[in-house]
Design an enzyme around this catalytic site. Structure first.
Site, PDB file in Angstrom:
ATOM      1  N   CYS A   9       0.836  -1.632  -0.222  1.00  0.00           N
ATOM      2  CA  CYS A   9      -0.257   0.077   0.031  1.00  0.00           C
ATOM      3  C   CYS A   9       0.922   1.258   0.160  1.00  0.00           C
ATOM      4  O   CYS A   9       1.883   1.297   0.922  1.00  0.00           O
ATOM      5  CB  CYS A   9      -1.231  -0.036   1.583  1.00  0.00           C
ATOM      6  N   ASP A 132      -6.772  -3.197  11.157  1.00  0.00           N
ATOM      7  CA  ASP A 132      -5.369  -2.285  11.194  1.00  0.00           C
ATOM      8  C   ASP A 132      -5.656  -2.163  12.632  1.00  0.00           C
ATOM      9  O   ASP A 132      -6.429  -2.200  13.628  1.00  0.00           O
ATOM     10  CB  ASP A 132      -5.303  -1.344  10.487  1.00  0.00           C
TER      11      ASP A 132
END
Length: 216
Positions: A9, A132
């Site tokens: 990412c 996350d």
């Protein structure tokens, strides 16, 4: 082919995009959030996305985006998946998914078991979940802070939708994280950087190699 798939990412340059593609990333993430050091312009994102072949999926990361901004991005960048990383409610997720006709992954910030319980509300309305770590106090960014959560919180939990593990992963610990959680998909951002927002091709290759070995 590894049984565990990986997402790199916050890619922002052709060099790092190529490294991720060559090393076997399943997803590549482009960040559309002005406060992030990984933020890319729509024009840059369009150029980077043109490098991607059919075996890799392009993910657009957004933080509480407006419909107008999503229209601008999706009209110029061929995204395969929208990642929502802000405070979007299940209702907002549903609306975005319906309007833009793209799969949606919702990032959930995990600090304790109650946060995982709260994630259940998103299962019916998303295509994928991303777990996350909660940002440190005072952090500006909702993700990409290089911190992990207690992986044992995921032990024994079953989910109706595919999920991805994120938060503090790097080439040195990702194999342990996969073994501890049973994750079939992992996501990395700051863990493959030399400096905030500056991805390292060598670290990208090392991370994807570790994922492949762990999933073999």
């Amino acid at each position: 082919m590894s049984a565990v798939k990986a997402k790199i990412c916050g890619i922002s340059t052709p060099e790092t995009m190529q490294a991720a593609l060559d090393a076997g990333a399943r997803w590549v993430g482009l960040v559309f959030f002005a406060k992030s050091p990984r933020n890319v312009s729509i024009a840059t994102a369009a150029e980077l996305s043109r490098m991607v072949g059919t075996g890799t999926r392009v993910v657009g990361l957004f933080v509480d985006p407006t419909d107008d901004f999503l229209e601008d991005v999706t009209g110029q960048v061929p995204l395969d998946l929208i990642q929502l990383h802000g405070g979007e409610t299940p209702e907002r997720v549903t609306a975005i998914r319906a309007r833009f006709k793209l799969p949606v992954m919702k990032a959930l910030k995990i600090g304790d078991a109650a946060d995982l319980d709260a994630a259940r509300a998103y299962e019916p309305v998303v295509d994928m979940l991303l777990f996350d770590a909660k940002p440190p106090k005072g952090a500006i960014l909702p993700g990409g802070n290089g911190v992990a959560f207690d992986w044992s919180l995921l032990t024994g939990r079953q989910w109706q939708k595919p999920w991805m593990l994120s938060g503090g992963l790097d080439p040195a610990n990702v194999a342990d994280a996969i073994r501890a959680t049973g994750a079939k998909a992992v996501d990395v951002s700051s863990g493959v950087e030399d400096a905030p927002g500056r991805k390292s091709p060598d670290l990208i290759r090392a991370f994807l190699s570790a994922v492949t070995s762990a999933g073999a």
